[in-house]
Motif scaffolding. Structure first.
Motif, PDB file in Angstrom:
ATOM      1  N   LEU A 165      59.588 110.575 133.875  1.00 64.47           N
ATOM      2  CA  LEU A 165      60.755 109.737 134.160  1.00 64.47           C
ATOM      3  C   LEU A 165      61.714 109.747 132.980  1.00 64.47           C
ATOM      4  CD1 LEU A 165      62.400 107.668 135.703  1.00 64.47           C
ATOM      5  CD2 LEU A 165      60.752 105.904 135.026  1.00 64.47           C
ATOM      6  N   ALA A 166      61.187 109.677 131.764  1.00 66.06           N
ATOM      7  CA  ALA A 166      62.048 109.701 130.569  1.00 66.06           C
ATOM      8  C   ALA A 166      62.832 111.005 130.493  1.00 66.06           C
ATOM      9  CB  ALA A 166      61.199 109.508 129.311  1.00 66.06           C
ATOM     10  N   ARG A 167      62.196 112.131 130.841  1.00 67.98           N
ATOM     11  CA  ARG A 167      62.911 113.415 130.830  1.00 67.98           C
ATOM     12  C   ARG A 167      64.037 113.423 131.851  1.00 67.98           C
ATOM     13  NH1 ARG A 167      57.653 115.418 130.195  1.00 67.98           N
ATOM     14  NH2 ARG A 167      57.480 115.894 132.421  1.00 67.98           N
ATOM     15  N   GLY A 168      63.746 112.914 133.053  1.00 66.36           N
ATOM     16  CA  GLY A 168      64.782 112.866 134.073  1.00 66.36           C
ATOM     17  C   GLY A 168      65.956 112.001 133.657  1.00 66.36           C
ATOM     18  N   LEU A 169      65.661 110.873 133.067  1.00 59.98           N
ATOM     19  CA  LEU A 169      66.724 109.983 132.599  1.00 59.98           C
ATOM     20  C   LEU A 169      67.523 110.637 131.470  1.00 59.98           C
ATOM     21  CD1 LEU A 169      64.739 106.640 132.652  1.00 59.98           C
ATOM     22  CD2 LEU A 169      66.838 107.088 133.943  1.00 59.98           C
ATOM     23  N   ALA A 170      66.831 111.277 130.536  1.00 62.47           N
ATOM     24  CA  ALA A 170      67.521 111.915 129.419  1.00 62.47           C
ATOM     25  C   ALA A 170      68.470 112.998 129.900  1.00 62.47           C
ATOM     26  CB  ALA A 170      66.505 112.482 128.428  1.00 62.47           C
ATOM     27  N   GLU A 171      68.030 113.765 130.894  1.00 65.77           N
ATOM     28  CA  GLU A 171      68.901 114.822 131.423  1.00 65.77           C
ATOM     29  C   GLU A 171      70.132 114.230 132.109  1.00 65.77           C
ATOM     30  OE1 GLU A 171      66.182 116.978 133.839  1.00 65.77           O
ATOM     31  OE2 GLU A 171      65.114 117.852 132.101  1.00 65.77           O
ATOM     32  N   ALA A 172      69.947 113.125 132.828  1.00 61.50           N
ATOM     33  CA  ALA A 172      71.094 112.469 133.463  1.00 61.50           C
ATOM     34  C   ALA A 172      72.030 111.879 132.421  1.00 61.50           C
ATOM     35  CB  ALA A 172      70.600 111.376 134.413  1.00 61.50           C
ATOM     36  N   LEU A 173      71.476 111.271 131.392  1.00 63.54           N
ATOM     37  CA  LEU A 173      72.300 110.699 130.326  1.00 63.54           C
ATOM     38  C   LEU A 173      73.042 111.785 129.562  1.00 63.54           C
ATOM     39  CD1 LEU A 173      69.726 108.053 129.067  1.00 63.54           C
ATOM     40  CD2 LEU A 173      71.950 107.516 130.088  1.00 63.54           C
ATOM     41  N   ASN A 174      72.393 112.917 129.376  1.00 61.01           N
ATOM     42  CA  ASN A 174      73.026 114.026 128.663  1.00 61.01           C
ATOM     43  C   ASN A 174      74.301 114.480 129.359  1.00 61.01           C
ATOM     44  OD1 ASN A 174      72.844 117.438 128.484  1.00 61.01           O
ATOM     45  ND2 ASN A 174      72.968 116.284 126.585  1.00 61.01           N
ATOM     46  N   ARG A 175      74.309 114.492 130.683  1.00 61.40           N
ATOM     47  CA  ARG A 175      75.524 114.878 131.410  1.00 61.40           C
ATOM     48  C   ARG A 175      76.672 113.923 131.105  1.00 61.40           C
ATOM     49  NH1 ARG A 175      74.955 116.325 137.605  1.00 61.40           N
ATOM     50  NH2 ARG A 175      77.187 116.561 137.185  1.00 61.40           N
ATOM     51  N   GLU A 176      76.361 112.650 131.002  1.00 60.40           N
ATOM     52  CA  GLU A 176      77.407 111.668 130.701  1.00 60.40           C
ATOM     53  C   GLU A 176      77.872 111.797 129.248  1.00 60.40           C
ATOM     54  OE1 GLU A 176      79.953 109.240 132.440  1.00 60.40           O
ATOM     55  OE2 GLU A 176      78.124 109.795 133.506  1.00 60.40           O
ATOM     56  N   VAL A 177      76.934 112.027 128.343  1.00 62.84           N
ATOM     57  CA  VAL A 177      77.285 112.202 126.929  1.00 62.84           C
ATOM     58  C   VAL A 177      78.177 113.428 126.759  1.00 62.84           C
ATOM     59  CG1 VAL A 177      76.334 112.744 124.651  1.00 62.84           C
ATOM     60  CG2 VAL A 177      75.257 110.978 126.049  1.00 62.84           C
ATOM     61  N   LEU A 178      77.828 114.523 127.399  1.00 63.01           N
ATOM     62  CA  LEU A 178      78.644 115.740 127.297  1.00 63.01           C
ATOM     63  C   LEU A 178      80.035 115.513 127.883  1.00 63.01           C
ATOM     64  CD1 LEU A 178      76.001 118.459 128.241  1.00 63.01           C
ATOM     65  CD2 LEU A 178      77.046 118.085 125.992  1.00 63.01           C
ATOM     66  N   ALA A 179      80.117 114.759 128.972  1.00 59.93           N
ATOM     67  CA  ALA A 179      81.427 114.466 129.570  1.00 59.93           C
ATOM     68  C   ALA A 179      82.268 113.617 128.614  1.00 59.93           C
ATOM     69  CB  ALA A 179      81.242 113.747 130.905  1.00 59.93           C
ATOM     70  N   LEU A 180      81.652 112.669 127.952  1.00 60.32           N
ATOM     71  CA  LEU A 180      82.377 111.866 126.959  1.00 60.32           C
ATOM     72  C   LEU A 180      82.891 112.744 125.826  1.00 60.32           C
ATOM     73  CD1 LEU A 180      80.180 108.646 126.590  1.00 60.32           C
ATOM     74  CD2 LEU A 180      82.619 108.693 127.161  1.00 60.32           C
ATOM     75  N   ALA A 181      82.049 113.634 125.343  1.00 56.89           N
ATOM     76  CA  ALA A 181      82.468 114.520 124.256  1.00 56.89           C
ATOM     77  C   ALA A 181      83.631 115.393 124.682  1.00 56.89           C
ATOM     78  CB  ALA A 181      81.284 115.365 123.794  1.00 56.89           C
ATOM     79  N   ARG A 182      83.570 115.947 125.895  1.00 58.36           N
ATOM     80  CA  ARG A 182      84.682 116.777 126.391  1.00 58.36           C
ATOM     81  C   ARG A 182      85.966 115.965 126.521  1.00 58.36           C
ATOM     82  NH1 ARG A 182      80.538 118.853 129.776  1.00 58.36           N
ATOM     83  NH2 ARG A 182      81.209 117.483 131.473  1.00 58.36           N
ATOM     84  N   ALA A 183      85.841 114.697 126.853  1.00 63.39           N
ATOM     85  CA  ALA A 183      87.028 113.845 127.005  1.00 63.39           C
ATOM     86  C   ALA A 183      87.677 113.498 125.672  1.00 63.39           C
ATOM     87  CB  ALA A 183      86.643 112.561 127.743  1.00 63.39           C
ATOM     88  N   GLY A 184      86.921 113.651 124.581  1.00 57.78           N
ATOM     89  CA  GLY A 184      87.483 113.378 123.258  1.00 57.78           C
ATOM     90  C   GLY A 184      86.821 112.247 122.502  1.00 57.78           C
ATOM     91  N   CYS A 185      85.803 111.608 123.087  1.00 59.73           N
ATOM     92  CA  CYS A 185      85.103 110.524 122.395  1.00 59.73           C
ATOM     93  C   CYS A 185      84.330 111.107 121.213  1.00 59.73           C
ATOM     94  CB  CYS A 185      84.157 109.812 123.364  1.00 59.73           C
ATOM     95  SG  CYS A 185      83.283 108.417 122.639  1.00 59.73           S
ATOM     96  N   ARG A 186      84.483 110.487 120.049  1.00 59.18           N
ATOM     97  CA  ARG A 186      83.882 111.040 118.834  1.00 59.18           C
ATOM     98  C   ARG A 186      82.760 110.177 118.260  1.00 59.18           C
ATOM     99  NH1 ARG A 186      85.069 114.740 120.822  1.00 59.18           N
ATOM    100  NH2 ARG A 186      86.641 116.298 120.362  1.00 59.18           N
ATOM    101  N   TYR A 187      82.463 109.065 118.894  1.00 61.46           N
ATOM    102  CA  TYR A 187      81.336 108.220 118.484  1.00 61.46           C
ATOM    103  C   TYR A 187      80.579 107.825 119.749  1.00 61.46           C
ATOM    104  CZ  TYR A 187      83.424 107.806 113.844  1.00 61.46           C
ATOM    105  OH  TYR A 187      83.945 108.077 112.600  1.00 61.46           O
TER     106      TYR A 187
END
Length: 350
Positions: A165-187
């Protein structure tokens, strides 16, 4: 020179924000709180987005006026920082609530149930970040709940295997983190307060989950993990069973060596840590909690400065950032302002 400052996440919501709020609820055991958000969305006022923008501007303005360097939007759109995110993932049933003992037995709460595979949907935090960032020229940090904290705040009726379950959650969270980074969020900050409750789980698979959350995120993004020792059930409750701060000693080396983590945020104002702890962070920066988030007493600048001076005997100033212990959402707004002001004033004296 002065030390850098930031806030952690939550902030008191203005009265014109009708969003159900974890910090405003009458009882932590009230199942109606979890269900209230769906009713709120169904009957939300037409000008809700304008209210959120106004509130983000006010909340960020409080931080900027106080002298905070890296600000947050106060999580103004969220009912709770955990469930808000889970509502955007598939696999969670918010109509099927299951009673669960949480936070090492601190309380029992009806929580949403995981009934299927966890998957990320369309990214949603880039919108929240861009709206908040439009209100200031200072960098806005975005926060996400970590895999272990989500697991502890929901009921698993599908996986039957916490590491999976932790792996599945981490992979889902990673997609959101990458989207934030692409949008320009730096923290970008992952909140894992239950690390201090369950250090064995954190070391067994929780740190790996954090690395998965930040996988592929560019070096231009400051990647942060926050792990406090827990909110009390009410303001000024000194008897609340917080996590053992000794867990930090077990966790520090693993977090310091983890791939992709730049800063580690820890609680220190509620209970001071043994100064030797800071010597265990050899690579990563430390975000030090210097004001308590569940005490109404405002810490004097002199007291903050004295504590920071003691810590600086064990870590280079270039690797120390000052912050509250956790989010400020439990406090009255004026108290939160005063605490931030004194925090920033103390930081300027180094």
């Amino acid at each position: 020179m002065s030390l850098k400052t930031t806030t952690i996440g939550a902030y008191p919501k203005p009265g014109y924000i009708p969003t159900p709020d974890y910090f405003r609820q009458a009882s932590l055991n009230d199942p109606g709180f979890t269900q209230a958000y769906d009713d709120f969305i169904e009957h939300a006022p037409q000008d809700l987005e304008q209210r959120y923008l106004r509130a983000a501007g006010e909340i960020i303005g409080d931080q900027v006026d106080a002298g905070v360097d890296v600000v947050t939007d106060g999580e103004v759109r969220r009912d709770s920082y955990i469930h808000y995110h889970c509502r955007h993932l598939s696999g969670f049933d918010f109509t099927r609530l299951t009673n669960k003992v949480m936070r090492g037995g601190a309380w029992e709460i009806p929580v949403p149930t995981i009934t299927g595979p966890v998957r990320a949907g369309e990214p949603f935090l880039p919108h929240d970040w861009a709206a908040a960032q439009s209100q200031t020229d200072r960098p806005v940090k975005m926060t996400l709940p970590g895999p272990l904290t989500i697991i502890d705040s929901t009921f698993d009726a599908h996986y039957g295997d916490e590491p999976a379950l932790a792996r599945g959650l981490a992979e889902a969270l990673n997609r959101e983190v990458l989207a934030l980074a692409r949008a320009g969020c730096r923290y970008i900050q992952i909140d894992e307060p239950v690390f201090a409750r369950y250090p064995q789980k954190a070391l067994a698979f929780g740190v790996d989950g954090l690395e998965r959350c930040f996988h592929g995120v560019p070096d231009t993004v400051v990647k942060i993990v926050h792990m406090c020792c827990g909110y009390p059930d009410r303001l000024d409750n000194e008897d609340y069973p917080k996590a053992d701060p000794g867990a930090y000693f077990k966790l520090a080396p693993a977090l310091d060596e983890a791939a992709g983590i730049d800063q580690v945020s820890i609680e220190d104002a509620h209970r001071h840590n043994d100064p030797a702890l800071f010597e265990r962070f050899r690579r990563s920066d430390v975000i030090l909690g210097v004001v308590a988030i569940a005490r109404s007493r405002v810490e004097p600048v002199e007291a903050i400065r004295a504590r920071v001076a003691a810590v600086l005997g064990h870590i280079d100033p270039q690797r120390l950032v000052l912050a509250p212990d956790c989010g400020l959402g439990m406090l009255p707004r004026e108290t939160a302002r005063l605490k931030m002001r004194n925090l920033a004033a103390a930081a300027r004296e180094f």
